[in-house]
Enzyme design. Structure first.
Site, PDB file in Angstrom:
ATOM      1  CB  THR A 996      -0.927   0.008   1.220  1.00 19.52           C
ATOM      2  OG1 THR A 996      -0.153  -0.186   2.399  1.00 19.52           O
ATOM      3  CG2 THR A 996      -1.964  -1.088   1.116  1.00 19.52           C
ATOM      4  CB  CYS A 997       4.110   2.191   1.467  1.00 18.59           C
ATOM      5  SG  CYS A 997       5.112   0.773   0.996  1.00 18.59           S
ATOM      6  CG  MET A 998       6.005   0.953  -2.754  1.00 17.72           C
ATOM      7  SD  MET A 998       6.911   2.500  -2.834  1.00 17.72           S
ATOM      8  CE  MET A 998       7.374   2.517  -4.558  1.00 17.72           C
TER       9      MET A 998
END
Length: 1029
Positions: A996-998
């Protein structure tokens, strides 16, 4: 010098380039000029000395002659006038000729003789009843010149005597004519007999007195006597001085009068009407002045002075009793009766409006209980001057401009103008322009001076102001007549836009109406304006605002009121009215946008200015520019998407500046998923503003006490924000309640559930601000009336349906109830019912004893609305706002209305735009846009329900909602990566995973559409936290 042996003299050379002859010539001319001026000065000095000596000798001779005549008078008639009979006043007698020649107001003996003479006049008139015969005998026509001359001199001598001895006689100045021993009463009563308007010499006598400026003498007499009125005035009786003034003013300006015009500075209007509280001293004079013909004459006289900007006001009073305020109070106190007369003329109303406008403009703003005077409210030129009116004088003015006066003035001005006046294909005629100009100028100045709460409701509901002004503005707009109006509006300078003055009055009054009308009246009954007219009004307001704020902005806009310098009487500057119109027009347009958001009656684009382009947007982010000022004052002129871009750029700029100061403090927290709110509050509630702006990293702990897999690069924090907001704003937790439409607002009884409920609200405010600061959308549908608290706005009756539709219906029933409401036994109290506990609160002090009636039902309705929409949730909203403003600046939030603010928080409620996501997706690991797995993936995603699409979006980005402006603004862009190098059975059995961070989806190359759909649905519904990351 010593002799050098050379007998020749050397020639002098002038290095200045001029010959000595030329230099000597200039010197000679200058000396001649000075000598000529000196001789002229000597001649003037000698001439002046001769005149002074001549005057002195003449006066000395006159005094000698007066003394001789006085001695002769005493011999003939006695010092106490013992030898006077009625024949002494006839044309053949020397009595009056000698008296008016030697009488001197400074001589006490002469004063006594004058008093006795006036006593005899009264005595003889009472005996015969014929004043003309007393002074002219049987043949007035042949003796009229002599009689008029004597009576003019005698009248002026009486007034001079009273004026000169006013300090010694101040206890007698306001006595009635029935006081036989009062010398002033005797003198004044004789004047009453002489100045009777019915007498043949009245006109010439009054004209002579006016040329002698007797009103200025009367002014000083009245001001001397003012301290003794209460002690010595006879209650219910008319003083002799009052009778004299009544005789003079009732003569001047009337049809038989042929008096020559005098300087207005010495007239009754500017000498007597400028005395404070004149009518309390002279109630009979008030009755005389209030007659239509007199009021019209003197009002017209003052209006002419106003047009010429003449400085005619006396300056002999204290600062707290300025002449313009005193004359205003006295005029207003009498003109109400004149306006109420059926034969009151249109011209009279125009003159009155012009005069009161001019005088009101000179006043400092008058305080009320809800209005404070700002620092810029009282400015003359460039200097700040403190002007404080006497409290009683303020009260006189504010009491005079009451509902009755406003209704009467507007009725007379608009009496010949109906709301259907003229054809829509024609512009307004001269009469309509004059009426609108006069009414708008008066009301514009009134709004800047008097407390608005006293007059707005009257103008909105008891006059035809709104329909008349709207009909006027609509026809000017449709027929393009605005450009011809400034030259016909005398109040404004010639280069002012024609719509400026009407809008300055229409906007605040119509805005006030919109606060009171209910939804049925506005949408169904289309009152006070039809929806078609409202759409036209939006166009006019939008164009006017754009003209004021962007095309032709004020060089130095000022929210304060301009006050004319009474020594110069300047015209009202256009800049001040432009600033005022910019404010009221933006407030009204914002209110109309709120009505449009409740139930759309016009496209949202109608509120957007035509001139907003990329250059404007680039300027809007820079403080101090015109575009930035528009963004603060009238943000609705800018399309929503453009404002969102500005908002996100401002947030990015703040984050960039914070990064420039160094690395943020890293705050890491361990949060249990099943105790997310308690853990977050205990660990994060004490964070400072700087910490909140910094990076916050979260590690989740599952129900088994084990930390979940995954490193928080931003995705876990997004998931944390979405989960904690869902938990905190859940109605089961007790901090918030739901409306009938499932919209959230603070629970008024939250304190009964949580002891630290206010601290929780502060924490939740900061959490919501953090989500917006980081660009994280959270699925929290707030009620509109609560979102208005984030904008620090007040809620009104029209917002009540979203909270309590049933209560709203009951209040509207009361509003339109035709019978006697008092029979319903309602009182100014409201019953609160929280968790079965009923409490009773008074809406007003002593409200349980105040019955609701037809007269106060509107007040009751709005107090109930205020209690439910504002008062009950004030503490919760205040603490929530404090936390919210730790990260969100007020000027950022003010760019958006409540509906747009909800979009900023939660994004669009529409379905996920799969096509937009596909256009803004990257591919990696061997995938590309034409790959068969990718085609299957997009088909599967399109077939998902809205709920599953939101779950998918949360699975890959950490948030169930996409960026507000589309996936183009997702950072980084969504990417699909091939998860397995081969298509083996073991690889294809894996579930999709995400980072999710990317914003990354790791998708195995499934062989069929059904398999892809099954695996993807299982992954997004597994609710395994980040164990699938």
């Amino acid at each position: 010098m010593f002799f050098s042996g050379d007998p020749t003299t050397r020639k002098r050379v002038d290095l200045g380039g001029r010959s000595s002859k030329e230099r000597d010539r200039q010197k000679l001319l200058e000396q001649t000029r000075l000598e000529r001026n000196r001789r002229l000065w000597l001649r003037q000095q000698n001439s002046a000395a001769l005149k002074i000596q001549k005057y002195f000798r003449g006066r000395k001779v006159v005094e000698v002659e007066r003394a001789k005549v006085r001695e002769q008078f005493y011999k003939n008639y006695g010092k106490d006038c013992h030898h006077v009979d009625r024949h002494c006043f006839g044309p053949d007698s020397e009595f009056l000729r000698q008296l008016i020649f030697f009488v001197n107001a400074w001589n006490m003996n002469d004063f006594s003789v004058l008093v006795e003479t006036c006593r005899f006049i009264q005595h003889f008139v009472r005996e015969s009843g014929d004043v003309v015969e007393l002074f002219a005998g049987t043949d007035y026509l042949s003796n009229h010149s002599l009689v008029v001359y004597r009576l003019k001199r005698l009248s002026f001598a009486c007034i001079q005597a009273i004026h000169h001895n006013r300090n010694q006689l101040k206890d007698q100045l306001l006595m009635t004519g029935e006081e036989p021993s009062a010398s002033t009463a005797i003198l004044l009563q004789a004047l009453v007999l002489i100045l009777d308007p019915k007498l043949p010499w009245a006109c010439k006598t009054v004209g002579y007195l006016l040329q002698r400026n007797v009103f200025s003498l009367f002014r000083e007499v009245i001001l001397t006597a003012k301290e003794n009125i209460n002690a010595n005035g006879s209650f219910g009786k008319v003083s002799a001085l009052e009778h004299v003034l009544a005789c003079m003013i009732s003569h001047v300006g009337q049809s038989p009068c042929i008096c020559t015009n005098v300087d207005p500075q010495w007239s009754f209007s500017f000498q007597i009407l400028t005395i404070p509280f004149l009518w309390k001293k002279f109630p009979y004079l008030k009755e005389v002045f209030a007659s239509r013909s007199l009021t019209q004459y003197y009002t017209n006289q003052m209006a002419l002075c106003v047009q010429n900007h003449a400085n005619v006001l006396p300056t002999d009073m204290l600062n707290e009793f300025p002449g313009y305020a005193c004359i205003l109070g006295n005029i207003l106190e009498t003109t109400g009766a004149t306006l109420s007369q059926p034969d009151c003329s249109f011209e009279m109303a125009l003159d009155l409006a012009a005069v009161t406008t001019f005088l009101l403009e000179a006043l400092p703003p008058i305080k009320s209980s809800s209005r404070e005077i700002g620092e810029d409210d009282m400015i003359i030129g460039d200097e700040s001057v403190e002007i404080v009116l006497d409290d009683n004088l303020q009260q006189q003015i504010t009491n005079a401009i009451d509902s009755r006066f406003l209704v009467q003035l507007t009725n007379v001005l608009f009496g010949g103008i109906s709301t259907a006046h003229g054809s829509h294909n024609e512009g307004p005629d001269d009469m309509e322009v004059a009426a609108v100009a006069a009414a708008c100028a008066f009301l514009h100045v009134t709004f800047n001076t008097l407390p608005l709460e006293r007059i707005m409701t009257v103008l909105a509901y008891r006059t035809e102001l709104v329909p008349v002004l709207w009909n006027f503005m609509k026809r000017c707009h449709q027929n393009q007549k605005w450009s011809s109006l400034p030259e016909r509006f005398s109040y404004l300078l010639g280069d002012a836009p024609g719509w400026l003055l009407p809008l300055s009055v229409f906007c605040p009054v119509y805005k006030h109406m919109l606060m009171i009308v209910d939804n049925e009246e506005f949408y169904e009954q289309e009152k006070p304006l039809s929806l078609k007219d409202v759409r036209c009004l939006i166009v006019i307001l939008r164009q006017a605002l754009w003209q004021i704020l962007w095309v032709n902005p004020s060089a130095h806009p000022s929210s304060g009121k301009f006050i004319s310098n009474t020594s110069g009487h300047k015209k009202h500057p256009v800049e001040a009215i432009q600033s005022r119109v910019g404010t009221v027009a933006s407030e009204l347009l914002s209110q109309l946008q709120d009505w449009n958001n409740r139930r759309q009656f016009t496209p949202p684009s109608d509120f957007h200015a035509d001139g907003v382009n990329d250059y404007f947007i680039s300027q809007a982010v820079m403080e101090g520019t015109k575009a930035h000022d528009i963004l603060k004052q009238a943000p609705f002129l800018i399309p929503f998407t453009s404002r969102v871009k500005i908002f996100t750029s401002q947030l990015a700029s703040v984050r960039h500046r914070q990064e420039a100061h160094g690395v943020f403090t890293r705050n890491r927290f361990r949060i249990r998923r099943d105790h997310i709110l308690e853990d977050a509050y205990n660990q994060m509630s004490a964070l400072s503003e700087e910490d909140l702006r910094g990076l916050i990293r979260v590690t989740f702990v599952n129900e088994f006490g084990v930390e979940e897999a995954g490193i928080d690069g931003g995705g876990i924090f997004k998931d944390f924000m979405e989960n904690i907001t869902r938990a905190a704003f859940d109605v089961q937790y007790g901090l918030f309640k739901e409306t009938a439409d499932h919209l959230l607002y603070p629970n008024p009884g939250s304190g009964m559930i949580h002891e630290q409920h206010l601290q929780f609200f502060h924490f939740l405010g900061s959490l919501l601000a953090k989500a917006m600061f980081e660009g994280i959308l959270v699925d929290i549908p707030f009620a509109t009336f609560f979102l208005s608290k984030l904008k620090q706005k007040y809620n009104y009756l029209n917002d009540l349906p979203s909270l309590d539709p049933e209560l709203y219906r009951h209040l509207i029933f009361l509003k339109h109830y035709k019978e006697d409401i008092s029979g319903l036994e309602l009182y100014f109290v409201i019953v609160n019912n929280e968790y079965g506990e009923q409490t009773e609160e008074e809406l007003l002090p002593g409200g349980k004893n105040i019955r609701v009636t037809n007269e106060n039902v509107i007040t009751f309705i709005h107090l109930v609305s205020n209690h439910r929409l504002n008062f009950q949730i004030r503490q919760q909203s205040t603490h929530f706002l404090r936390g919210f403003q730790q990260l969100m600046r007020k000027e950022w939030i003010d760019m958006f209305n409540e509906h747009e603010l909800q979009l900023l928080i939660s994004g669009s409620l529409d379905s996920l735009d799969v096509d937009d996501l596909r256009q803004n997706t990257n591919y990696a690991g061997g995938y590309h846009g034409e790959h068969y797995v990718i085609d299957m993936f997009w088909e599967v995603l399109k077939s998902f329900s809205l709920e599953n699409q939101k779950k998918f979006l949360k699975f890959v980005t950490g948030c169930s909602r996409g960026p507000l402006l589309g996936f183009k603004y997702l950072e980084p862009l969504f990417c699909i990566q091939r998860a397995a190098g081969s298509a083996s059975e073991e690889a294809l059995d894996r579930l999709p995973t995400s980072a999710t961070c990317m914003n990354l989806l790791k998708l195995p190359p499934y062989g069929s559409k059904e398999q892809l759909e099954t695996k993807l649905l299982y992954a997004i519904n597994a609710d395994a936290g980040f164990d699938l990351s």
